[in-house]
Design an enzyme around this catalytic site. Sequence first.
Site, PDB file in Angstrom:
ATOM      1  N   LEU A  65       0.827  -1.206   0.000  1.00 28.38           N
ATOM      2  CA  LEU A  65       0.000   0.000   0.000  1.00 28.38           C
ATOM      3  C   LEU A  65       0.859   1.253   0.000  1.00 28.38           C
ATOM      4  CD1 LEU A  65      -2.485  -1.492   2.582  1.00 28.38           C
ATOM      5  CD2 LEU A  65      -3.047  -0.894   0.217  1.00 28.38           C
ATOM      6  N   PRO A  66       0.255   2.412  -0.326  1.00 28.19           N
ATOM      7  CA  PRO A  66       1.074   3.623  -0.470  1.00 28.19           C
ATOM      8  C   PRO A  66       1.804   4.078   0.794  1.00 28.19           C
ATOM      9  CG  PRO A  66      -1.065   3.922  -1.528  1.00 28.19           C
ATOM     10  CD  PRO A  66      -1.134   2.625  -0.782  1.00 28.19           C
ATOM     11  N   THR A  96       6.379   0.559   1.842  1.00 26.41           N
ATOM     12  CA  THR A  96       7.410   1.366   2.509  1.00 26.41           C
ATOM     13  C   THR A  96       6.692   2.388   3.370  1.00 26.41           C
ATOM     14  OG1 THR A  96       8.907   1.108   0.656  1.00 26.41           O
ATOM     15  CG2 THR A  96       9.359   2.928   2.166  1.00 26.41           C
ATOM     16  N   LYS A 171      15.627  -0.119   5.229  1.00 25.25           N
ATOM     17  CA  LYS A 171      15.316   0.355   3.865  1.00 25.25           C
ATOM     18  C   LYS A 171      15.532   1.868   3.746  1.00 25.25           C
ATOM     19  CE  LYS A 171      12.442   1.331   0.246  1.00 25.25           C
ATOM     20  NZ  LYS A 171      11.832   0.951  -0.949  1.00 25.25           N
ATOM     21  N   LYS A 246       9.480  10.847  -0.663  1.00 27.23           N
ATOM     22  CA  LYS A 246       8.690  10.188   0.396  1.00 27.23           C
ATOM     23  C   LYS A 246       9.623   9.442   1.357  1.00 27.23           C
ATOM     24  CE  LYS A 246       5.970   6.099   1.194  1.00 27.23           C
ATOM     25  NZ  LYS A 246       5.441   4.855   0.701  1.00 27.23           N
TER      26      LYS A 246
END
Length: 295
Positions: A65-66, A96, A171, A246
């Site tokens: 998902l976003p 992420t 990450k 982001k």
Amino acid sequence: MAKIGFIGLGNMGGPMASNLVKAGHIVTVFDLNESAVNDLTIQGAKAAETVEQVCVDAEFVVSMLPAGKHVRMIYCGENGLINHLDKSTLVIDCSTIDAESAQFVGGELAKAGISFVDAPVSGGVAGAAAGTLTFIVGGSDADFNRANSILTDMGKNIFHAGNIGAGQVAKICNNMLLSILMAGTSEALQMGIDHGLDPKVLSEIMLNSSGRNWTLELYNPCPNVQENVPSSNGYKPGFMVDLMAKDLGLAQQAAQQTNSATPLGAMAKNLYNLMQNQGKGAEDFSAIFKLYSEK
Ligand code: NAD
């Protein structure tokens, strides 16, 4: 062969779910976008009419998902999946998101007796399609081993970073470093060009000197130094500026939580925000070179 529920069939989730179908798993998919669901059913997945339906008999529920708010809402929001998941299901969130959201969702699910790992990916849309993603997993040893059994059908390298949330932290550490390397490489190349150097020659020199790094090796930001990289293809992504911005926002959030000093990460975030403000959000992140080269 496992029974898998999959939520979020966008640029990444679509090809990831497709690889699970190809590997012979029984995959039930859900997305708000009907055409994304139809694409997957053509390939052999079952369509869930409601998000709750992906939980039925699922050994695994995977989400892509976003952002953190979507993951919190799907699992822990009003009538969230926490009320529908069986205790035997392992939830694997590959989005992420901020580590705090991963820890919150993992913690709430744990209270309900449901296992969770965060498993963000590196490798982009091409890696998702080719099944060569890198998964960076946070969770217990047992849950990591269980997740591993299906992650290998979507990726090549599966790392266990630590406890829940550690996948997200690892990450964003990587992506923060990548953005700094991309900006620094662009800066050095343009200074050389301004002094009359050939960027191909300069790249070769730095590649064989102490400035060597991944962007010089595989993703040179200066057009026409390397073939088959976004800079030589009009900065078509690749990995979009918007997504890097982001991730750099998440990195700054993480830095604030621990009072970690990240001055270069903050600078990189500002440079990528500047690009977004210039309307370059949909370009590849190597287009940061243009901040230096466009006079
Ligand atoms: P995307 O916007 O293409 O896909 C997200 C999907 O989620 C969409 O299909 C959307 O309809 C669906 N969705 C949103 N809310 C939903 C809900 N409540 N219920 C069901 N479906 C819902 O995004 P993407 O590029 O696939 O990225 C997904 C995640 O992967 C993001 O967290 C992103 O940061 C990360 N990521 C992306 C890339 C990349 O190159 N695109 C690389 C690595 C990681």
